[in-house]
Design an enzyme around this catalytic site. Structure first.
Site, short mmCIF file in Angstrom:
data_model
loop_
_atom_site.label_atom_id
_atom_site.label_comp_id
_atom_site.label_asym_id
_atom_site.label_seq_id
_atom_site.Cartn_x
_atom_site.Cartn_y
_atom_site.Cartn_z
N ASP A 463 0.83 -1.21 0.00
CA ASP A 463 0.00 0.00 0.00
C ASP A 463 0.86 1.26 0.00
O ASP A 463 2.09 1.20 0.25
CB ASP A 463 -0.91 -0.04 1.24
N ASP A 529 -10.65 1.89 -3.48
CA ASP A 529 -11.17 1.57 -2.15
C ASP A 529 -12.69 1.52 -2.15
O ASP A 529 -13.29 1.22 -1.12
CB ASP A 529 -10.71 2.61 -1.13
C1 DGJ Z 1 -5.92 1.73 1.79
C2 DGJ Z 1 -6.23 0.54 0.95
O1 DGJ Z 1 -6.62 0.92 -0.32
C3 DGJ Z 1 -7.28 -0.30 1.67
O2 DGJ Z 1 -7.67 -1.36 0.86
C4 DGJ Z 1 -6.72 -0.77 2.96
O3 DGJ Z 1 -5.67 -1.65 2.75
C5 DGJ Z 1 -6.28 0.41 3.81
N1 DGJ Z 1 -5.42 1.29 3.08
C6 DGJ Z 1 -5.57 -0.05 5.03
O4 DGJ Z 1 -5.06 0.98 5.76
#
Ligand code: DGJ
Length: 742
Positions: A463, A529
């Site tokens: 991430d 997300d």
């Molecule tokens: C952002 C990501 O896009 C989510 O899927 C998740 O992993 C969160 N971060 C976790 O902090």
């Protein structure tokens, strides 16, 4: 670094007019003098042209001189040169204390080779007065994609050379008079926008230090009104995950180019004598319609030796994020693993919240040790449980980031990227760890390497949750985005080298790092997300402009979406996730046995068609009603397809009309059936067309492609899945996605 090709099979000196052809594309390059390669044609295949025909073509495209211009005609090469009369953006911007800012390059050699279906031209050049060297690599891949890169060298014996920009460009003809690019943001990635391609520059700059949730994956110029299935289009993508520029520029002469490259911050690249700077690869696709434009990208990716489907089918994922967020309650995590196995998932990914101090997003980033307050016996028992159930195990990390509230930041405040003697503004309470600092890089490599060595981890969800702002190297504060981007690529490669078989997902606040640069090192992207299926329909459709479905993470979220507040049926959520690298991101441990049984049927459906969905050709129809969309995947031989008819809103017409199924063979009869469990999708029965009651029914490919099927009266935010299979007159019956192709 994975490359599509094996050893070159042919090499020869290159000069004169070169005609490269592949998959319906011609690229004619002019190397008749000592200038840099000029593009005489990039577009539709011109057929077999002998030397005389190529000379005529080159003559036919020379423009007339007009009044009040330079006395000599300017020349546009793939590295546009001001010194040769190009008044648009120059390819190379740089200087030596103000001098040598307008280099004039002279080609010194050219070499042509072919390897693994890719035709390749390498031109070496020098700018004598500016004392620079240049290497240009231009390829036409087997799928008809132009791939090119420039490298500049400082050939001065004493003085450094500052590179401000190295951009390459390709000309597009005057027929390309409309532009399409993508914008967006967090939870709304890939929003298309169109405008006329008028005089001036349409510049899509990204200074976020990552590709960007707003990045345009491709800038497309096309014949006015082009769509997925029609209209000539020329598109360009910059394969880079740091700051970058993608542009479309038209001069007042009418000449137009698509170009791009890395966007360098001041002083990021200063070449000492003998040093060189290589820009990112640019990818350009010419096509008849956006589907074909995408297909060329997809096929190029699929031809790489390291493409993930080469080793095994993409495992169905259960990701813990939306089920537990950072509350790593063991009972729930174990129950989730059990439920994942029950519904047929094949990979379990433990998301954010497993490491020291990470009880919420204010703290912990950088402290990459399993939190023994939460996992007193470490991760092993959970991993063992997951693996005993037959699932792979994946772990979330965010290696480039650090919370000020972490042991790491307290021990090494000098490893935080900063400039001007101040701390950058916080974003999600975090700062950026300076991987251009060797000590910080070594620390992070050691931490990740240890985690991977100490645990059987198959997959990292990697991430990156903030833009890079004021990202300098301490203590001097010099700009550091270029070094950071290169360091991340190096880090991913090194971990993969040390841990063969490791897969990496590129996630960045959802879809903030989606590009062909990172995908030389990672294996899939997290598209957004937002798991809201309605948003996902749009996001996946446009992410698909660049990436094939198997590289795009696509999960079934909970019934009620936390990003939009909408509620969707399982059929809409699962039918949306079905087409990508499918997964689940929902607390299925607290669902009913019936819900899990239904989910299991969806996952079984995905597995039944996975081979087709992840190897076939993506098709999208141009439907006049903005609230109807159709997309599908057709087997490579056109004999089988899975389509989704999607109702995204309440339609304006009471009889919504027909929808055509593209990509099928016109002369072939097909059996059309509804796919379970989607045949239970709620429809407004009063407007169900008669053919629905007659399925499976046989229709010719020409009818499906040119006449279409009357749309059922789907409620908004519902979809219908269709399976279309050629009636076999010879060979074994087509039965649904399980015929493997070589
Ligand atoms: C952002 C990501 O896009 C989510 O899927 C998740 O992993 C969160 N971060 C976790 O902090």
């Amino acid at each position: 670094m994975p490359q599509p090709d094996v050893a070159p099979v042919e090499r020869e000196p290159a000069s004169g007019l070169l005609h490269l052809r592949a998959s319906g594309v011609s690229l004619v390059l002019d190397l008749r003098d000592d200038g840099l390669p000029r593009v005489a044609h990039w577009g539709a295949d011109l057929g077999d042209l002998d030397a005389a025909a190529l000379e005529s073509l080159a003559l036919a495209v020379v423009p007339p001189a007009t009044s009040n211009t330079l006395d000599d005609l300017g020349q546009l090469s793939v590295l546009p040169e001001h010194a040769r009369g190009w008044f648009g953006a120059p390819g190379l911007s740089g200087h030596r204390a103000g001098a040598d800012w307008s280099p004039l390059f002279r080609a010194t050699s050219g070499e042509r080779s072919t390897a693994g279906g890719t035709q390749r031209l390498v031109v070496e050049a020098v700018a004598d007065a500016a004392r620079l060297g240049l290497t240009l690599e231009v390829e036409l891949t087997a799928s008809g994609l132009v791939r090119m890169r420039g490298t500049v060298r400082n050939e001065h014996d004493r003085l450094p050379y500052t590179v401000d920009a190295l951009m390459l460009a390709l000309p597009v003809p005057s027929e390309a008079n409309e532009l399409l690019d993508l914008s967006g943001g967090h939870i709304r990635e890939r929003t298309p926008q169109r405008q006329p391609f008028a005089v001036g520059a349409r510049v899509r700059d990204n200074r976020r230090g990552r590709t960007g949730t707003d990045a345009t994956l491709v800038v497309v110029a096309g014949a006015q009104g082009f769509g997925f299935r029609h209209g000539e289009v020329w598109g360009l993508h910059v394969g880079w995950s740091g700051n970058h520029r993608t542009y479309a520029e038209r001069l007042n002469s009418g000449e137009a180019v698509l170009g791009g490259g890395e966007l360098l911050l001041p002083g990021e690249v200063v070449l000492a004598p003998g040093e060189s700077y290589a820009g990112p690869w640019l990818f350009a696709s010419y096509a008849e319609g956006l589907d074909q434009l995408s297909h060329r990208f997809h096929e190029w990716l699929r031809a790489r030796a390291a493409h993930p489907t080469r080793s095994k089918p993409r495992p169905v994922v259960l990701n813990t994020w939306e089920a537990v967020y950072m509350k790593h309650d063991h009972e729930r995590l174990y129950a989730l693993a059990d439920a994942a196995a029950e519904v047929g998932a094949e990979r379990y990914v433990l998301d954010d919240g497993w490491f020291r101090h990470r009880r919420d997003d204010h703290a912990g980033l950088g402290d990459w040790f399993v939190d023994d307050a939460v996992y007193p016996q470490g991760l092993h028992p959970l991993i063992r449980h997951v693996r005993d159930l037959g699932l792979e195990f994946g772990l979330w990390v965010e290696p480039e980031m650090v919370n000020p509230d972490s042991d790491l930041a307290r021990a090494h405040p000098e490893w935080i990227m900063a400039t001007g003697g101040r701390q950058p503004m916080l974003s999600r309470h975090q700062q950026v760890l300076d991987l251009g600092n060797q000590a910080a890089y070594d620390y992070i490599l050691e931490r990740l390497d240890s985690l991977l060595s100490d645990h059987p981890i198959d997959y990292l969800k990697w991430d990156h949750n903030r833009d890079l702002q004021d990202a300098g190297h301490q203590p001097g504060g010099e700009a550091g985005v270029h070094a950071q981007t290169r360091a991340v690529y190096r880090l991913m490669d090194e971990l993969k080298r040390r841990h063969p078989g490791l897969e990496i997902e590129s996630c960045s606040s959802g879809g903030g790092r989606v590009d062909l640069g990172v995908l030389e090192h990672a294996d899939r992207v997290w598209a957004s997300d937002s798991n809201d299926a309605l948003e996902r329909q749009r996001i996946q459709r446009w992410t698909g402009l660049l990436l094939p479905p198997e590289m795009v993470g696509s999960h079934i979220g909970p019934p009620h979406s936390h990003t939009t507040g909408r509620t969707h049926d399982l059929s809409f959520r699962a039918g949306t996730a079905l087409f990508g690298h499918m997964g689940i991101e929902w607390d299925i441990s607290s669902t009913t046995a019936e819900e899990r049984a239904e989910l299991r049927r969806w996952i079984a459906l995905h597995k039944r068609f996975r081979d087709l969905l992840h190897r076939g050709t993506v098709v999208r129809a141009d439907h006049p009603d903005p609230d109807v969309s159709l997309h599908g995947v057709v087997d490579r031989d056109g004999r089988e397809g899975v389509f989704a008819v999607v109702s995204t809103g309440q339609r304006a017409w009471t009889r919504p009309g027909r929808v055509r199924l593209p990509g099928l063979l016109p002369g072939t009869p097909y059996r059309v059936s509804l796919l379970p469990p989607a045949d239970t999708a709620p429809t407004n029965d009063t407007s169900a067309p008669p053919w629905l009651a007659a399925v499976p029914l046989v229709l010719a490919g020409s009818v499906l492609g040119n006449v279409g099927l009357e749309l059922p009266g789907l409620y908004p935010e519902q979809l219908l899945l269709l399976h279309v299979a050629a009636l076999e007159t010879d060979g074994p019956p087509v039965s649904g996605g399980h015929r493997r192709r070589s």
